[in-house]
Design a protein around this motif. Structure first.
Motif, PDB file in Angstrom:
ATOM      1  N   ARG A   1       0.841  -1.204   0.000  1.00 41.42           N
ATOM      2  CA  ARG A   1       0.000   0.000   0.000  1.00 41.42           C
ATOM      3  C   ARG A   1       0.875   1.253   0.000  1.00 41.42           C
ATOM      4  O   ARG A   1       1.786   1.377   0.819  1.00 41.42           O
ATOM      5  N   PRO A   2       0.614   2.196  -0.947  1.00 42.42           N
ATOM      6  CA  PRO A   2       1.475   3.389  -0.989  1.00 42.42           C
ATOM      7  C   PRO A   2       1.257   4.249   0.255  1.00 42.42           C
ATOM      8  O   PRO A   2       0.144   4.287   0.783  1.00 42.42           O
ATOM      9  N   PRO A   3       2.270   4.908   0.755  1.00 44.06           N
ATOM     10  CA  PRO A   3       2.099   5.739   1.955  1.00 44.06           C
ATOM     11  C   PRO A   3       1.150   6.895   1.641  1.00 44.06           C
ATOM     12  O   PRO A   3       1.126   7.407   0.520  1.00 44.06           O
TER      13      PRO A   3
ATOM     14  N   GLY B   1      21.056   5.339   1.202  1.00 39.78           N
ATOM     15  CA  GLY B   1      21.343   4.050   0.577  1.00 39.78           C
ATOM     16  C   GLY B   1      20.082   3.207   0.430  1.00 39.78           C
ATOM     17  O   GLY B   1      19.011   3.551   0.940  1.00 39.78           O
ATOM     18  N   ALA B   2      20.246   2.070  -0.251  1.00 37.42           N
ATOM     19  CA  ALA B   2      19.084   1.236  -0.567  1.00 37.42           C
ATOM     20  C   ALA B   2      18.368   0.746   0.691  1.00 37.42           C
ATOM     21  O   ALA B   2      17.145   0.698   0.742  1.00 37.42           O
ATOM     22  N   CYS B   3      19.124   0.376   1.728  1.00 39.45           N
ATOM     23  CA  CYS B   3      18.477  -0.174   2.934  1.00 39.45           C
ATOM     24  C   CYS B   3      17.646   0.889   3.636  1.00 39.45           C
ATOM     25  O   CYS B   3      16.509   0.642   4.031  1.00 39.45           O
ATOM     26  N   THR B   4      18.226   2.081   3.800  1.00 35.36           N
ATOM     27  CA  THR B   4      17.493   3.136   4.501  1.00 35.36           C
ATOM     28  C   THR B   4      16.215   3.467   3.735  1.00 35.36           C
ATOM     29  O   THR B   4      15.140   3.604   4.326  1.00 35.36           O
ATOM     30  N   ALA B   5      16.323   3.561   2.411  1.00 36.41           N
ATOM     31  CA  ALA B   5      15.132   3.872   1.611  1.00 36.41           C
ATOM     32  C   ALA B   5      14.091   2.767   1.797  1.00 36.41           C
ATOM     33  O   ALA B   5      12.896   3.032   1.946  1.00 36.41           O
ATOM     34  N   HIS B   6      14.556   1.521   1.838  1.00 34.29           N
ATOM     35  CA  HIS B   6      13.635   0.385   1.958  1.00 34.29           C
ATOM     36  C   HIS B   6      12.922   0.385   3.313  1.00 34.29           C
ATOM     37  O   HIS B   6      11.745   0.024   3.405  1.00 34.29           O
ATOM     38  N   THR B   7      13.615   0.817   4.382  1.00 33.82           N
ATOM     39  CA  THR B   7      12.961   0.801   5.699  1.00 33.82           C
ATOM     40  C   THR B   7      11.725   1.685   5.686  1.00 33.82           C
ATOM     41  O   THR B   7      10.733   1.363   6.319  1.00 33.82           O
ATOM     42  N   PHE B   8      11.780   2.777   4.937  1.00 32.12           N
ATOM     43  CA  PHE B   8      10.624   3.670   4.940  1.00 32.12           C
ATOM     44  C   PHE B   8       9.477   3.084   4.124  1.00 32.12           C
ATOM     45  O   PHE B   8       8.314   3.331   4.404  1.00 32.12           O
TER      46      PHE B   8
ATOM     47  N   LEU C   1      18.200  -0.865  11.513  1.00 30.96           N
ATOM     48  CA  LEU C   1      18.196   0.557  11.161  1.00 30.96           C
ATOM     49  C   LEU C   1      16.929   1.196  11.713  1.00 30.96           C
ATOM     50  O   LEU C   1      15.876   0.565  11.744  1.00 30.96           O
ATOM     51  N   SER C   2      17.052   2.454  12.115  1.00 32.51           N
ATOM     52  CA  SER C   2      15.866   3.177  12.554  1.00 32.51           C
ATOM     53  C   SER C   2      16.036   4.614  12.107  1.00 32.51           C
ATOM     54  O   SER C   2      16.974   5.290  12.521  1.00 32.51           O
ATOM     55  N   GLY C   3      15.139   5.055  11.256  1.00 32.92           N
ATOM     56  CA  GLY C   3      15.277   6.420  10.738  1.00 32.92           C
ATOM     57  C   GLY C   3      16.536   6.509   9.896  1.00 32.92           C
ATOM     58  O   GLY C   3      17.063   5.509   9.428  1.00 32.92           O
ATOM     59  N   LYS C   4      17.048   7.734   9.740  1.00 33.44           N
ATOM     60  CA  LYS C   4      18.213   7.874   8.857  1.00 33.44           C
ATOM     61  C   LYS C   4      19.519   7.838   9.621  1.00 33.44           C
ATOM     62  O   LYS C   4      20.568   7.586   9.036  1.00 33.44           O
TER      63      LYS C   4
END
Length: 1712
Positions: A1133-1135, A1614-1621, A1641-1644
């Motif tokens: 589901r898109p944010p 990076g890819a992981c941080t973007a993916h967490t969101f 990871l939590s936040g940036k």
């Protein structure tokens, strides 16, 4: 177009077939000259698809037609069919692919298998090592020289039929062979010419294009000097491109070695070049840029294609491969080094990375896959070795991109290596090349690394790769020697000794006196060299050990070299004579503390190693005449090693403090496990060798003299505590330490016999002893033991062979690692003075062993262990123990101990003396046991120690002194040891007497004596224990007396606390506090009323107590609010858009939620505010100083709980419980619906009147606001805190800026309350815990605060808006014409609805005058929503066939459910399927509704504060009825059903399954394999460097690289941080596959590494995959990670990790 081309290529081919080689050469070149520039490089952006297609049609097809003489598709297929597949696998590894090496069968560690071959081989049952490839190696399956056994996997197993190795060319016609030869010769020559071409503007003859345009490329080349950032910055300036383009250029340059950054005419490109050169030449040499004509670039592109094509074609047939090898290695007209292969090799360092890679691949798939040509290639490689290495040292690319890296493929093949040693003298070549590169020498010709620039250090690192090559050559020892091999090996040894002579005595040090050294001298280079050579030295010795003649020759050569080194050393050392105890010896005067001394003595150490081999191989006894043993000068042999050991002793004694850390580090490495085998151990052996050939008295006098202690022990009255009244305290202290060190050295010389050759032991005895002594310190993990043991050249320690007989393994739990514990029977082999113990180890081991003895009730002595006998060559060493000088020294120390005067001796000195005496006694006892009748035992230690001194001084004997000491009060600690010695003396005397009378040794006498002493001991011990018991009792009596006294004094206090404890009864277990028989009910008019109890809490900051009341100061709970997707059923589901999103109704897929957690610590609101302001102020000050990330982000309102340092970002106010009104009869459902309808109408009209908000406010709104202000029952601080928490939840949950006026604030708070309840309910189910009683109190407190906050938060918001929410919520249940958009019943999560309705009702009730009690309303809403939930389930139920259980216990429910279902069908028509079985429907509803009911029970329990029934505190049958009772529901829920609602339909499943992390494979290598085939999604098929797996959804990401960075809120992540969101609302759990590491990871800005759930067989994780043991999934540890995730504790875990480890704070997590 295509047809035309095919015709063209056919015509061309027919033309080609008829011409001779020179004509053919011209024809092909003409064709290429014409077409290559037309296909390649036509503009700034290359277009690989169309280029490849055209090249295939126009350039490659004709060659293939000519090659096959027919259509290539059939011709090549025929070749492939006739080909005998090779037995060599030859699979070339990709970067990051798993490789396997068998620790038992591999010839050396470079022999590896690919995953396919490994799984089909015998080795998977063995002990194997798994690593990830750096790319570019081979799979060695099928190579018989690489494996001791099992060289083939099932796939490559050779057939019996093709055992006769015929020539593969036999299958081809001569015509075909000639054609192949022609094509390969032309194409390879063309490719080599183009790749080694160095002119930028013209082409080789024959390739000049017919028409030349003015088009150029500005080509940027890779180097290893400049960083990514420098290149990106420069490119942005030079070719004005965007940051993104510059990053892409830089990435390509790094990958392929070059990239064109501009296309255009010459001047345009030249201008860019000058900017780049100017910008990068400031710090270092500039980036390499060339402006190249487009036709040159085009031909180079095609040359690479042509090499690829050759590699592809030879894959069809071994015959073609052989022809290509022949072409490549054929000498040209110029003679030496003129073949095409030589040209490529010698131009290697001039080529760019991409070109090197392509031709190295071709070499590997051609030359190295054909055994005949591999040998010829190896010879060429060895011939050019010096030139290739020199090129490599000057080049700046890493070794993996250099042709020298191919040495591993040839030098590790034993037959090839030996052939190269004998024919090409490879060993000498390598060593000589190495020595030539190290040019810095001092006047004596020794290496000098002092003034070492960065450039030289870089070069030195590159030169070290030569040592690697030498190691490959020596790694397998020859089994039979030819004369030629002997000759060449000894010649190699000569050059090796030349190298050693340059190292002998390098980096000498002189003691600093007076002031501290100013510049730390360079010491690392010399030690790096030593470490690199350690294995080589060991391997040289092993080679010598395999052949007696070689050993004898090597020994002579080494001795000559040592004599040569010594001849230069003896200047200025005067001869002196020492005499003591009636012996005298001539030696030289030399003071370590004044002269130069060096720690590097490789020549003497090599000689020591060879000397031991003489003994081990028994050469010394069989050919004594061939050995120069009589010419040896023992004092010369021991001189330098002794100086080195004395240096260590003096450093320990603190005499070299002013020499700084460089010396401390050198001493550390000298003893360190990496170097000690060829340093410290060999020095000790050299001393043993020297001492075994000398008179022991002479040896000891020289030792005393070097230790600078001779004057102390030689004076006649040394026993009178040698006159040191005048000396200062430091000197006394130093001398004490030196005496201790010297005694330790004597122990080592006599006692270290575990080297095969020195003592009569096997190789594994030495390892056993090492392991025993390591485990005597403490139980250790496998990896710790491996680190503590020296590795051999195969990276093996030999530990696995022996570990099981000395230790037992204990498996780990969910944390920690598996440990080896020493078997109790091995403890008697413990030697306190083990030579590899550091000071710290020794004291730890001593403490551990004494503790063990205390536990076992043994005496505390730690006597020396039994030792194996010496080899004959070293046998005379035992005489040191009974020589006069040593006895004199022992006597002196004991005498000082008897009459101690002012610190002139130390206890550890005495302890060492006792140990030495013990060693002497044990030696004598063993010799007596082992002697036969005719041998009189010459070793008579007891006699010597019981003999008093000579006439003039008449000193007491050692034994007499010991007997004196036994009763000395200041030596309590050593009593046991002295007693043990006296016992030994007695038993030896008995043995001797028995031996004297008859030769039958029975131990009865000694036994009796021992028993007697034992009994005495026991009695003594018993007495002590009794005393201790009495003392304990006395103390206890005193303590209880004091306690009584204290209570009497403070009576008042105690009375009060007792009353308190009575007034707070424990949670009821059997009955409710209201009435004993009434069941507990938590909702509705019949709700149980808990007795009002004061809630008093203490602030953790000011320690004041306060009662929680609505009108008092606010108390708050530290809390952490975070967005969550842990329960999401729809991650796609898109944010939502935070500004316009309406969160009133939660969708049942729970795609985003807001979770609130707390650490449970309570503060006053004003205390917290003060604390938080202090944190903010500190952060601002820090910003001015230096920008450091902390583990919390103050800008986001984060702080650490002042007590437990738990991450928090807001506080929840604590509110008193709601008081229920004991109302009379309450209306039924119908009546209530009427009342509620009227209420809603009234509110509608009131709100409508509020609509026209203009310049003036209508009276009504003023009234409402006034009433609103008047109404709020809370104190101002509580109101402030209500706003604080509400705003925080709103801000975090919606990701918006805080705005207290926003009507969505209360909605977010209710949502957070519901979501937190749901997540806790799921957690309890997953962990199989009961609903109540199992939660930690911090979660309990958090839930009740949340529920109570929710019911009060409307007071802080505008009342009309809260009433508006209420109206819309009710409309979802009871249709309301005035509410337009009510969602479908299937799109509402019912628990969220329940919580929101109940909590928002407060705002309505406050204005309500109808006399409805809150309880009744709560119950009616609850019943309504429960029915709605059942309807929701019935509408989404699917046909599932279940076995029906017998028994009609639930007949009524089944009938009711069918009735309800059929009613629904009549309303909805045929869209619902017909269901026959009511049983099945009821089953579905009952299991589906349970999570909702449990959530509701949690909610009402915390909201209304009703105690919980005991049945829900355990998991037992009958929970359903109890739960329904507690919620005042009938257990047949269908009795609630009154009316149905209109609906539309979607399918969904209840109950929702709990989310869990993805399933991981059991074997880690499956993950590595999956990751190695993962390519970066953005950079076209490029391998990802750090593939990372999301454990929540299973996506593989390309982490930590420029290519996959994306923009998020204006910054690159990076890819992981973007993916967490996208996947985890900002929180992510990843597995970094290559590192075997879990990443949170939590936040940036926040992240940490966590132990992975994969363990090896020893119960240890292997982060970074360094050890290579096979890893398997540990389910408990994975469950633990899953639990952290489900509990929403990931962020908290990160916070704790960052607080504990400051280095984590500095990592740029957002770039991962």
């Amino acid at each position: 177009w295509t047809v035309f081309n095919v015709l063209r290529s056919e015509k061309l081919t027919t033309g080609l077939l008829s011409c001779s080689l020179t004509d053919l050469y011209k024809e092909v070149y003409q064709h290429l000259a014409r077409y290559v520039p037309k296909i390649y490089c036509l503009g700034p952006n290359l277009n690989p698809q169309s280029e490849d297609l055209l090249a295939q049609l126009l350039l490659q097809a004709p060659l293939e037609w000519y090659l096959c003489g027919e259509d290539p598709s059939t011709g090549l297929a025929k070749l492939e069919q006739n080909n005998q597949p090779s037995q060599l696998c030859g699979h070339v590894f990709r970067v990051g692919e798993p490789t396997y090496s068998c620790r038992e069968c591999a010839a050396d560690p470079t022999c590896v298998l690919c995953m396919q071959c490994f799984l089909g081989s015998v080795h998977k049952e063995h002990r194997y090592r798994m690593t990830t490839s750096g790319g570019g190696g081979f799979c060695d399956c099928g190579d018989t020289e690489a494996w001791k056994k099992g060289p083939y996997c099932q796939k490559h197993e050779p057939n019996i039929s093709d055992s006769c190795q015929e020539d593969p060319l036999a299958h081809l016609s001569t015509d075909m062979i000639a054609r192949c030869y022609n094509v390969f010769a032309i194409v390879l020559k063309y490719a080599v010419d183009m790749l080694t071409w160095d002119k930028e503007d013209e082409l080789p003859p024959g390739l000049e294009p017919p028409d030349r345009g003015d088009t150029y490329y500005c080509m940027l080349f890779n180097d290893e000097v400049h960083t990514y950032e420098q290149v990106i910055y420069t490119l942005q300036k030079a070719v004005n491109c965007t940051q993104k383009e510059a990053v892409s250029f830089a990435t390509t340059v790094d990958r392929d070695g070059r990239k064109s950054v501009r296309f255009g005419d010459f001047a345009f490109c030249e201008q860019a070049k000058s900017v780049i050169v100017r910008n990068t030449s400031r710090q270092s040499k500039p980036l390499r840029v060339q402006v190249m004509h487009s036709s040159v670039v085009a031909h180079q592109c095609f040359a690479l294609k042509a090499l690829h094509w050759l590699g592809h074609v030879i894959g069809y047939s071994d015959a073609l491969r052989r022809i290509l090898c022949q072409v490549g290695l054929e000498r040209g007209p110029e003679g030496e080094n003129s073949s095409l292969v030589d040209t490529l090799m010698l131009c290697d360092s001039k080529m760019w990375k991409g070109a090197r890679n392509v031709y190295h691949q071709l070499f590997m798939s051609s030359l190295l896959m054909d055994l005949k040509y591999k040998k010829l290639f190896a010879i060429q490689f060895a011939k050019n070795y010096e030139r290739l290495q020199s090129d490599y040292v000057k080049d700046d690319h890493d070794r993996e991109f250099s042709v020298t890296d191919l040495s591993v493929q040839m030098f590790t093949v034993p037959s090839l290596a030996r052939m190269l040693i004998t024919e090409e003298n490879l060993m000498t070549t390598i060593i000589r090349t190495f020595v030539d590169h190290l040019r810095h020498r001092d006047l004596q010709g020794r290496f000098q690394f002092e003034r070492y620039t960065a450039q030289q250090a870089f070069k030195f690192r590159r030169v070290q790769s030569l040592i690697g090559d030498l190691k490959y050559v020596l790694i397998s020892r020859p089994t039979e020697w030819s004369d030629q091999l002997r000759e060449k090996f000894l010649e190699g040894l000569d050059t090796f000794l030349e190298l050693f002579k340059c190292m002998q005595g390098m980096d000498p040090v002189v003691r600093q006196v007076g002031q501290h050294i100013e510049m730390e001298p360079e010491w690392e280079a010399a030690f790096t060299l030593q470490m690199k050579l350690t294995h080589i030295i060991s391997m040289m010795q092993e080679w010598c050990a395999t052949d007696e003649r070689v050993l004898i020759e090597a020994y002579k050569k080494c001795l000559t070299a040592l004599t040569h080194c010594h001849s230069g050393f003896t200047d200025g050392e005067q001869p002196i004579t020492l005499s003591m105890c009636g012996h005298s010896v001539d030696t030289i005067r030399y003071c370590v503390s004044q002269e130069k001394v060096s720690i590097h003595l490789p020549v003497s150490r090599l000689l020591a190693g060879l000397h031991v081999l003489l003994s081990k191989m028994e050469v010394a006894y069989r050919f004594p005449e061939q050995l120069p043993l009589s010419e040896l000068s023992p004092p010369m042999l021991i001189e330098h090693p002794l100086r080195c050991l004395v240096l260590c002793a003096q450093v320990h004694a603190g005499m070299w403090r002013r020499n700084g850390f460089s010396l401390v580090n050198q001493i550390y490495y000298y003893h360190n496990v990496k170097c000690r085998v060829e340093m410290f151990d060999k020095d000790l052996i050299m001393l043993q060798a020297g001492a075994s050939m000398m008179d022991p008295n002479h040896f000891l006098m020289i030792v005393l003299s070097r230790f600078e202690l001779y004057h102390i022990f030689s004076s006649a009255d040394c026993r009178k505590s040698y006159n040191r009244e005048n000396t200062n305290k430091d000197v006394v202290q130093q001398n004490n330490t030196l005496i201790e060190e010297m005694l330790h050295l004597i122990m080592m010389v006599v006692g270290e016999r575990f080297e095969a050759g020195v003592g009569q032991v096997e190789g594994c005895d030495e390892i056993k002893r090492e392991i025993i002594h390591q485990l005597c310190i403490r139980p250790m993990a496998h990896s710790e033991l491996v680190k503590a043991l020296p590795e051999n050249e195969n990276k093996e320690t030999g530990m696995e062979r022996v570990i099981d007989c000395v230790a037992s393994f204990k498996k780990p739990g969910v944390t920690g690692r598996g440990l080896y514990e020493l078997r109790p029977e091995c403890a008697k082999q413990f030697n306190l003075y083990f030579h590899h113990y550091s000071r710290a180890d020794q004291s730890k081991a001593e403490e551990a062993q004494r503790k063990l003895k205390r536990q076992n009730g043994e005496d505390m002595a730690l006597p020396p262990p039994m030792l194996p006998p010496f080899s004959p060559l070293f046998a005379s060493l035992v005489n040191i123990l009974q020589c006069d000088v040593l006895l004199g020294m022992l006597g002196a120390v004991l005498q000082w101990a008897v009459e101690p005067s002012g610190g002139h001796w130390s206890e550890s000195m005495l302890q060492r003396v006792l140990h030495l005496i013990g060693m002497g006694l044990l030696e004598e006892q063993q010799q007596l046991k082992n002697s036969s009748e005719d041998h009189d035992v010459s070793f008579n230690f007891t006699l010597k120690i019981s003999r008093p001194g000579e006439a003039p001084s008449n000193t007491a004997s050692v034994l007499a002194l010991l007997e004196n000491l036994q009763n000395a009060p200041h030596l309590e600690v050593h009593k046991d040891m002295i007693r043990w010695i006296l016992k030994m003396v007695a038993s030896i005397k008995t043995m001797r007497e028995l031996t004297a009378t008859t030769y039958t040794v029975t131990a009865s006498g000694s036994h009796g004596q021992e028993e007697m002493v034992c009994d005495k001991d026991k009695a003594e011990r018993k007495r002590k224990a009794e005393m201790a018991r009495l003392r304990r009792e006395k103390i206890m009596a005193q303590m209880s007396e004091m306690q009584r006294h204290f209570i009497n004094e403070n009576k008042e206090l105690f009375k009060q606390s007792l009353e308190d404890s009575i007034s707070c009864p424990p949670p009821p277990v059997s009955c409710s506090p209201t009435s004993s028989d009434a069941a507990l009910v938590c909702v509705g008019p019949r709700r149980s009323r808990p007795r009002e109890k004061r809630q008093v809490v203490t602030c953790i900051l000011c320690q004041e107590e306060q009662e929680i009341r609505a009108d008092s100061k606010a108390m708050v709970l530290a809390a952490f609010v975070q967005r969550s997707t842990v329960m999401s059923k729809n991650r796609k589901r898109p944010p939502h858009d935070p500004e316009h999103y309406d969160p009133l109704f939660m969708h049942p897929d729970l795609s985003f939620g807001t979770h609130t957690g707390s650490c449970g610590h309570i503060m006053h609101s004003h205390c917290w505010q003060r604390y938080f302001e202090a944190v903010q102020a500190k952060e601002q000050r820090r910003q001015q100083r230096l920008r450091v990330h902390t583990s919390y982000d103050v800008g986001n309102g984060e702080f650490l709980c002042p007590l437990c340092e738990c991450l928090s970002n807001t506080v929840i106010p604590l509110l008193p419980g709601t008081k229920g009104s004991n109302s009379c009869e309450q209306p039924g459902l119908g009546q209530w619906l009427k009342i509620s309808g009227q209420q809603i109408k009234a509110m509608h009209s009131a709100h409508r009147k509020l609509q026209p908000v203009g310049e003036f406010l209508p009276v009504q709104i003023i009234l409402i606001i006034a009433r609103h202000i008047h109404m709020s029952p809370y104190s101002s601080t509580i109101k402030e805190m209500l706003t604080t928490f509400g705003t925080a939840t709103y801000k975090v949950g919606l990701k918006v800026h805080p705005n207290e006026q926003d009507p969505r604030v209360p909605i977010m708070c209710w949502g957070s309350c519901a979501y937190t309840i749901q997540s806790i309910e799921r957690l309890l189910v997953d962990e199989e815990k009961p609903l109540f009683g199992s939660l930690p109190c911090r979660q309990d407190d958090c839930l009740s605060s949340l529920a109570r906050f929710g019911s009060a938060c409307w007071t802080a918001a505008s009342q009309p808006s809260v009433q508006g929410h209420y109206i819309r919520l009710v409309a979802a249940l009871i249709p309301d014409p005035q509410v337009e958009t009510s969602p479908c019943i299937l799109d509402i999560d019912m628990l969220h609805l329940l919580v929101s309705v109940v909590l928002s009702y407060g705002s309505v009730h406050s204005q309500d005058s109808s006399g409805l009690s809150v309880d009744a309303v709560q119950l009616h809403f609850f019943h309504l929503i429960t029915v709605a939930h059942m309807v929701q389930m019935l509408l989404t139920s699917e046909e599932v066939t279940m076995e029906q259980e017998s028994g009609g216990a639930e007949r009524e429910e089944e009938e009711d459910i069918c009735a309800l279902y059929n009613t629904l069908r009549t309303h909805l028509g045929s869209s619902l399927p017909e269901v026959a079985s009511g049983w099945h429907l009821w089953r579905c509803v009952k299991t589906g509704i349970l999570p909702y009911l449990r959530g509701a029970a949690l909610f009402f329990h915390h909201l209304n504060g009703v105690p919980t029934p005991p049945e829900l505190h355990a998991i037992c049958p009958g929970q359903w009825e109890v739960l329904c009772g507690y919620l005042s529901l009938p257990s047949n829920l269908l009795q609630l059903y009154h009316k149905s609602l209109s609906l539309s339909l979607v399918a969904r499943h209840f109950p929702r399954e709990s989310n869990s992390l993805i399933d991981l494979p059991d074997d880690y290598s499956a993950l590595i394999n999956q990751a190695s085939s993962f390519t970066c999604p953005k950079s076209g098929g490029d391998k990802s460097r750090a593939p990372t797996l999301c454990l929540v959804c299973g996506s593989m990401l390309c982490s930590q690289s420029y290519c996959c960075q994306t923009e998020l809120d204006g910054e690159d992540v990076g890819a992981c941080t973007a993916h967490t969101f996208a996947c985890g609302a900002g929180v992510g759990i990843f597995l970094r596959v290559r590192e075997s590491q879990v990443l949170f990871l939590s936040g940036k800005t926040k992240g940490c590494f966590y132990a992975p759930p994969y363990l090896d067989d020893y119960g240890e994780t292997d982060q970074g995959l360094r050890r290579g043991n096979p890893l398997h999934l540990c389910r408990q540890r994975y469950r633990k990670i899953q639990k952290l995730w489900r509990q929403h504790s990931v962020t908290e875990e990160i916070g704790h990790a960052q607080e504990a480890n400051q280095t984590l704070v500095g990592i740029d997590w957002q770039h991962l």
